[in-house]
Design a protein around this motif. Structure first.
Motif, PDB file in Angstrom:
ATOM      1  N   GLU A  79       0.848  -1.193   0.000  1.00  0.00           N
ATOM      2  CA  GLU A  79       0.000   0.000   0.000  1.00  0.00           C
ATOM      3  C   GLU A  79       0.878   1.235   0.000  1.00  0.00           C
ATOM      4  N   ASP A  80       0.301   2.331  -0.482  1.00  0.00           N
ATOM      5  CA  ASP A  80       1.060   3.574  -0.584  1.00  0.00           C
ATOM      6  C   ASP A  80       0.816   4.444   0.648  1.00  0.00           C
ATOM      7  N   GLY A  81       1.695   5.413   0.840  1.00  0.00           N
ATOM      8  CA  GLY A  81       1.463   6.406   1.884  1.00  0.00           C
ATOM      9  C   GLY A  81       2.315   6.266   3.128  1.00  0.00           C
ATOM     10  N   LEU A  82       3.286   5.355   3.153  1.00  0.00           N
ATOM     11  CA  LEU A  82       4.145   5.240   4.333  1.00  0.00           C
ATOM     12  C   LEU A  82       4.888   6.553   4.538  1.00  0.00           C
ATOM     13  N   GLY A  83       4.820   7.067   5.778  1.00  0.00           N
ATOM     14  CA  GLY A  83       5.484   8.330   6.078  1.00  0.00           C
ATOM     15  C   GLY A  83       6.190   8.280   7.418  1.00  0.00           C
ATOM     16  N   TRP A  84       6.836   9.384   7.750  1.00  0.00           N
ATOM     17  CA  TRP A  84       7.619   9.439   8.978  1.00  0.00           C
ATOM     18  C   TRP A  84       6.754   9.251  10.221  1.00  0.00           C
ATOM     19  N   HIS A  85       5.526   9.743  10.179  1.00  0.00           N
ATOM     20  CA  HIS A  85       4.705   9.672  11.387  1.00  0.00           C
ATOM     21  C   HIS A  85       4.239   8.254  11.680  1.00  0.00           C
TER      22      HIS A  85
END
Length: 306
Positions: free
Chosen positions: A237-243
């Motif tokens: 899935e897309d959207g992995l971020g630092w938070h």
């Protein structure tokens, strides 16, 4: 409303808020509040009209809360400047309702997922992810780290500053500026990282500096080029971020049964419960043990020294 917003941006915004807040306030004003309400007189802005408009916006609840908060500030200063009668701020009565279509929980990573993501990240981004997931640091705090912030003998890390949009600034809240316990194994990993990447670094050197510029990296570039592709490959899935790393740290503390006050002090949120903040304080031994348990849980499936 347009006149109040203009005065707020010229007299208040440059001096009263952090750079990141100023940066995000202006799009809320220019993209949402002023196009809808800029031509209204203050006396014409009705609570129910604002509430209906705000809840129709195709935004997440948190974004709507930011817009409402900014609306409150505009009315606060309008009263201070005696443009409207003093009284209760009408925007405090605006309610925001849950929107399941727009709101979603931040993805929490399992230890195996985190280990697989680390395999996809080169240094120094891998170590940045480790600090985010094992200490719950915000990316602005990670980028603001200098080597003298680490107390190797005391096994503590001082969170002193944040790097936001390329500028050194304050951390998010007063509670954010504190000391974090360093797990011994994590301290060893950091020293090894320093020996491999910056053996000649001065105490005041940035821990995560772009060698081409001598200044910390830009997080958006790393997220776009490294984190999101790693997330797509590992998680599908897309959207992995630092938070996601900070959110995983917080969730892991809860899963491990950590005392709620210890959770609050390790995550460094300004408030979990007022009574706890005032009348109790987590012992440092408990905080160190809790932080170590998270490190063991998240790094047990060793990703390799790479």
């Amino acid at each position: 409303m347009q006149a109040v917003a203009d005065r707020y941006q010229s007299e208040v915004l440059p001096h009263r808020t952090r750079l990141s807040t100023r940066t995000f306030y202006r799009p809320w004003l220019d993209g949402y509040i002023l196009p809808q309400w800029g031509c209204y007189r203050l006396s014409e802005v009705r609570i129910m009209s604002v509430e209906e408009w705000l809840n129709r916006l195709p935004l997440k609840k948190k974004s709507k809360q930011h817009i409402r908060s900014l609306f409150q500030r505009l009315f606060h200063y309008a009263m201070k400047w005696e443009l409207v009668e003093l009284g209760a701020n009408p925007m405090r009565k605006v309610e925001i309702f849950d929107n399941e279509e727009c709101d979603s929980q931040k993805r929490v990573l399992s230890p195996l997922e985190f280990a697989a993501i680390l395999q996809e990240l080169p240094e120094p981004y891998r170590m940045m992810a480790v600090l985010g997931c094992c200490l719950g640091l915000r990316i602005s705090e990670i980028l603001g780290l200098q080597w003298h912030d680490f107390g190797w003998e005391t096994l503590e890390l001082k969170i002193e500053r944040a790097m936001v949009l390329g500028e050194v600034g304050r951390v998010k809240t007063k509670k954010s500026k504190s000391s974090m316990p360093l797990d011994p194994e994590l301290a060893t990993m950091l020293l090894d990282f320093k020996g491999r990447t910056a053996p000649e670094a001065l105490p005041t050197s940035w821990v995560f500096a772009n060698p081409m510029r001598g200044k910390p990296w830009r997080p958006s570039h790393i997220q776009q080029v490294y984190l999101r592709p790693a997330g797509r490959k590992v998680l599908g899935e897309d959207g992995l971020g630092w938070h996601n790393f900070r959110h995983t740290f917080s969730s892991m503390l809860r899963a491990l049964g950590t005392d709620i006050k210890v959770q609050q002090e390790l995550v460094r949120h300004a408030d979990i419960r007022t009574t706890l903040n005032i009348y109790t304080q987590a012992p440092s031994v408990q905080k160190r043990e809790a932080a170590s348990r998270v490190r063991v849980a998240m790094l047990k499936p060793a990703p390799g020294d790479g």
